[in-house]
Design a protein around this motif. Structure first.
Motif, mmCIF file in Angstrom:
data_model
loop_
_atom_site.group_PDB
_atom_site.id
_atom_site.type_symbol
_atom_site.label_atom_id
_atom_site.label_comp_id
_atom_site.label_asym_id
_atom_site.label_seq_id
_atom_site.Cartn_x
_atom_site.Cartn_y
_atom_site.Cartn_z
ATOM 1 N N SER A 285 0.832 -1.208 0.000
ATOM 2 C CA SER A 285 0.000 0.000 0.000
ATOM 3 C C SER A 285 0.866 1.257 0.000
ATOM 4 C CB SER A 285 -0.916 -0.014 1.225
ATOM 5 O OG SER A 285 -1.663 1.181 1.312
ATOM 6 N N LEU A 286 1.941 1.235 0.799
ATOM 7 C CA LEU A 286 2.811 2.402 0.935
ATOM 8 C C LEU A 286 3.700 2.628 -0.283
ATOM 9 C CD1 LEU A 286 3.966 1.946 4.643
ATOM 10 C CD2 LEU A 286 2.462 3.749 3.766
ATOM 11 N N THR A 287 4.128 1.535 -0.931
ATOM 12 C CA THR A 287 5.131 1.662 -1.990
ATOM 13 C C THR A 287 4.592 1.449 -3.396
ATOM 14 O OG1 THR A 287 5.759 -0.679 -1.807
ATOM 15 C CG2 THR A 287 6.954 0.902 -0.424
ATOM 16 N N ARG A 288 3.494 0.704 -3.529
ATOM 17 C CA ARG A 288 2.983 0.366 -4.858
ATOM 18 C C ARG A 288 1.542 0.809 -5.068
ATOM 19 N NH1 ARG A 288 7.317 -1.038 -7.846
ATOM 20 N NH2 ARG A 288 5.848 -1.961 -9.327
ATOM 21 N N GLY A 289 0.967 1.437 -4.073
ATOM 22 C CA GLY A 289 -0.405 1.903 -4.218
ATOM 23 C C GLY A 289 -1.438 0.796 -4.238
ATOM 24 N N LEU A 290 -1.153 -0.318 -3.563
ATOM 25 C CA LEU A 290 -2.132 -1.401 -3.491
ATOM 26 C C LEU A 290 -3.436 -0.860 -2.900
ATOM 27 C CD1 LEU A 290 -2.699 -4.491 -3.779
ATOM 28 C CD2 LEU A 290 -1.978 -4.701 -1.385
ATOM 29 N N PRO A 291 -4.561 -1.082 -3.566
ATOM 30 C CA PRO A 291 -5.834 -0.543 -3.067
ATOM 31 C C PRO A 291 -6.174 -1.040 -1.668
ATOM 32 C CG PRO A 291 -6.068 -1.256 -5.345
ATOM 33 C CD PRO A 291 -4.724 -1.732 -4.884
ATOM 34 N N ASP A 292 -6.754 -0.157 -0.869
ATOM 35 C CA ASP A 292 -7.152 -0.525 0.487
ATOM 36 C C ASP A 292 -8.096 -1.724 0.495
ATOM 37 O OD1 ASP A 292 -5.643 1.537 1.484
ATOM 38 O OD2 ASP A 292 -7.333 2.908 1.793
ATOM 39 N N ALA A 293 -8.921 -1.830 -0.548
ATOM 40 C CA ALA A 293 -9.887 -2.925 -0.603
ATOM 41 C C ALA A 293 -9.190 -4.285 -0.630
ATOM 42 C CB ALA A 293 -10.783 -2.774 -1.839
ATOM 43 N N VAL A 294 -8.025 -4.366 -1.281
ATOM 44 C CA VAL A 294 -7.279 -5.624 -1.334
ATOM 45 C C VAL A 294 -6.663 -5.923 0.032
ATOM 46 C CG1 VAL A 294 -5.403 -6.881 -2.465
ATOM 47 C CG2 VAL A 294 -6.817 -5.299 -3.792
ATOM 48 N N VAL A 295 -6.113 -4.895 0.674
ATOM 49 C CA VAL A 295 -5.544 -5.065 2.018
ATOM 50 C C VAL A 295 -6.632 -5.527 2.988
ATOM 51 C CG1 VAL A 295 -4.303 -3.952 3.914
ATOM 52 C CG2 VAL A 295 -3.823 -3.277 1.536
ATOM 53 N N ASP A 296 -7.772 -4.893 2.923
ATOM 54 C CA ASP A 296 -8.882 -5.245 3.816
ATOM 55 C C ASP A 296 -9.386 -6.656 3.535
ATOM 56 O OD1 ASP A 296 -8.699 -2.730 4.923
ATOM 57 O OD2 ASP A 296 -10.355 -1.892 3.755
ATOM 58 N N ARG A 297 -9.428 -7.020 2.265
ATOM 59 C CA ARG A 297 -9.899 -8.366 1.911
ATOM 60 C C ARG A 297 -8.967 -9.428 2.501
ATOM 61 N NH1 ARG A 297 -10.959 -10.895 -4.213
ATOM 62 N NH2 ARG A 297 -12.412 -12.522 -3.507
ATOM 63 N N GLN A 298 -7.680 -9.185 2.386
ATOM 64 C CA GLN A 298 -6.720 -10.134 2.947
ATOM 65 C C GLN A 298 -6.894 -10.244 4.459
ATOM 66 O OE1 GLN A 298 -2.384 -10.523 1.642
ATOM 67 N NE2 GLN A 298 -2.145 -9.566 3.640
ATOM 68 N N ARG A 299 -7.033 -9.105 5.118
ATOM 69 C CA ARG A 299 -7.208 -9.105 6.572
ATOM 70 C C ARG A 299 -8.465 -9.878 6.968
ATOM 71 N NH1 ARG A 299 -7.309 -4.142 7.078
ATOM 72 N NH2 ARG A 299 -5.104 -3.784 7.592
ATOM 73 N N ASP A 300 -9.539 -9.653 6.250
ATOM 74 C CA ASP A 300 -10.814 -10.302 6.578
ATOM 75 C C ASP A 300 -10.727 -11.823 6.412
ATOM 76 O OD1 ASP A 300 -11.900 -7.845 7.156
ATOM 77 O OD2 ASP A 300 -12.946 -7.641 5.231
ATOM 78 N N ILE A 301 -10.065 -12.275 5.349
ATOM 79 C CA ILE A 301 -9.958 -13.720 5.113
ATOM 80 C C ILE A 301 -9.091 -14.380 6.170
ATOM 81 C CG2 ILE A 301 -9.012 -15.463 3.543
ATOM 82 C CD1 ILE A 301 -9.942 -13.686 1.212
ATOM 83 N N LEU A 302 -7.958 -13.759 6.481
ATOM 84 C CA LEU A 302 -7.076 -14.324 7.506
ATOM 85 C C LEU A 302 -7.761 -14.336 8.873
ATOM 86 C CD1 LEU A 302 -3.702 -12.668 6.421
ATOM 87 C CD2 LEU A 302 -4.363 -15.063 6.130
ATOM 88 N N ARG A 303 -8.521 -13.270 9.160
ATOM 89 C CA ARG A 303 -9.254 -13.220 10.434
ATOM 90 C C ARG A 303 -10.312 -14.317 10.483
ATOM 91 N NH1 ARG A 303 -11.005 -8.149 10.339
ATOM 92 N NH2 ARG A 303 -9.380 -7.292 11.717
ATOM 93 N N LYS A 304 -11.014 -14.536 9.383
ATOM 94 C CA LYS A 304 -12.030 -15.592 9.334
ATOM 95 C C LYS A 304 -11.424 -16.953 9.658
ATOM 96 C CE LYS A 304 -15.273 -17.931 6.187
ATOM 97 N NZ LYS A 304 -15.966 -17.878 4.879
#
Length: 376
Positions: A285-304
């Motif tokens: 996110s900081l270096t390549r502009g990865l969309p927040d939606a992708v970061v959030d999706r990863q977090r949600d799946i790992l949390r699940k």
């Protein structure tokens, strides 16, 4: 991608100079002789203490098929990946007069295939090895790809060799006795495959219940396993020795390996990689502009899946020192696999230390009271 006939194993080919099949299905021990080939006479079956019953069953099955099958029982988990354990296996091979035309079979999780593969790669400069992974992590990651290795006091997998197996037998029935939390820690590598290459994996994880995902006899887990293996097979077929594209498989692993070392391997690999992926996503996110939606999706799946998302803040300098010794580093330059977007991985070399620290702050947590806590 699931096999149309559940009784027939799915065959996934890993290409390259030394191509080999990965067989996915049920009741597959009978496939071992075909993978070993007609010239093998002696087989060393390597398995951990915890799988003595399974290891003995494989050895007895091979003996019934006409092989001289010898057992080597090794310590459990990462305790197996030491030079002393490799030396023990070399001793068994020497005392049993194993020649270059004989073979090694590993039975167990990722640590077992790493160790047994290294023993096979180094004995007489290379003998045949077949892997029979019994954990999800072993099935989708360690047993496929030809990487072997042992740990040293300085880091994980710093000593090893590239030694493709003659084949891999993924018998999903062996997952029946795997504790559910261990299944889900192994699922971290499946999640990784989804984010770097196959988003259909993420859809399966999001759209199915934890019960369906963990059902070893069900279609969901079978498809997740097949898809994750297919991702790794595709990458490894193009780049066995990690000179280019194969590096994408290290998504989440640079920090993950450092966490494992800091915790003296008391954290499961998948738990450490889970935190490592969150760190890599924040760095993306900081270096390549990865969309927040992708970061959030990863977090949600790992949390699940019940996987950890944070690590203790007071260990940052220790982790940074470990990452500088990581085998993925090039000289003084740290290297990280990051995402430009979903299924668009790339390599980030020599990032600004301030950005690394900023990304870590997003996954940092207060140190637990009374010492580190094992997760997974």
């Amino acid at each position: 991608m699931s096999s149309e006939n559940a009784a027939e194993p799915r065959r996934i080919e890993v290409g390259g100079d030394q191509s080999y099949p990965v067989l996915v299905g049920s009741s597959l021990l009978g496939e071992l002789p075909g993978l070993l080939g007609e010239h093998v006479r002696k087989v060393l079956v390597v398995y951990p203490r915890a799988l003595r019953t399974t290891g003995d069953a494989v050895r007895e099955d091979l003996a019934a098929s006409g092989y001289e099958a010898v057992a080597a029982e090794i310590p459990d988990a990462e305790e197996a990946k030491h030079i002393q354990v490799a030396a023990f296996c070399w001793g068994v091979l020497g005392q049993s007069d194993f020649t270059r035309s004989d073979a090694v079979v590993s039975v167990g999780g990722g640590a077992v295939s790493d160790l047994a593969g290294f023993v096979a790669a180094s004995w007489l400069r290379g003998v045949k090895v077949v892997h029979v992974p019994t954990t999800l992590l072993g099935m989708v990651d360690a047993a496929v790809g030809g990487k072997t290795g042992i740990n040293t006091a300085e880091g994980k997998n710093l000593v090893g060799a590239f030694h493709p197996p003659a084949g891999v037998v993924v018998d999903v029935d062996t997952l029946a006795t795997l504790p559910r939390n261990e299944l889900f820690t192994g699922m971290a590598e499946v999640v990784k495959a989804g984010f770097i290459a196959d988003p259909a994996i993420l859809d399966l994880l999001e759209n199915n219940s934890l019960d369906d995902i963990s059902d070893h006899g069900g279609a969901v887990l079978r498809e997740l396993i097949e898809r994750a293996i297919a991702v790794k097979a595709s990458v490894v077929s193009e780049d066995l020795k990690e000179t280019g594209r194969r590096e994408i498989l290290n998504y989440g692993h640079t920090l993950g390996h450092a966490i494992e070392l800091a915790e003296r391997y008391q954290w499961r690999h998948g738990a450490a990689v889970s935190v490592g992926m969150m760190f890599a996503a924040e760095l993306s996110s900081l270096t390549r502009g990865l969309p927040d939606a992708v970061v959030d999706r990863q977090r949600d799946i790992l949390r699940k899946l019940g996987l950890p998302l944070t690590y203790r803040a007071d260990r940052w300098h220790q982790l940074l020192d470990s990452m500088k010794r990581d085998k993925k580093a090039r000289g003084a330059l740290l290297r990280f696999v990051v995402l430009d977007d979903l299924a668009r991985p790339t390599t980030l070399e020599g990032p600004d230390p301030a950005l690394l620290f900023a990304a870590f702050q997003e996954v940092a947590a207060e140190a637990p009271r009374g010492g580190a806590v094992q997760l997974g």
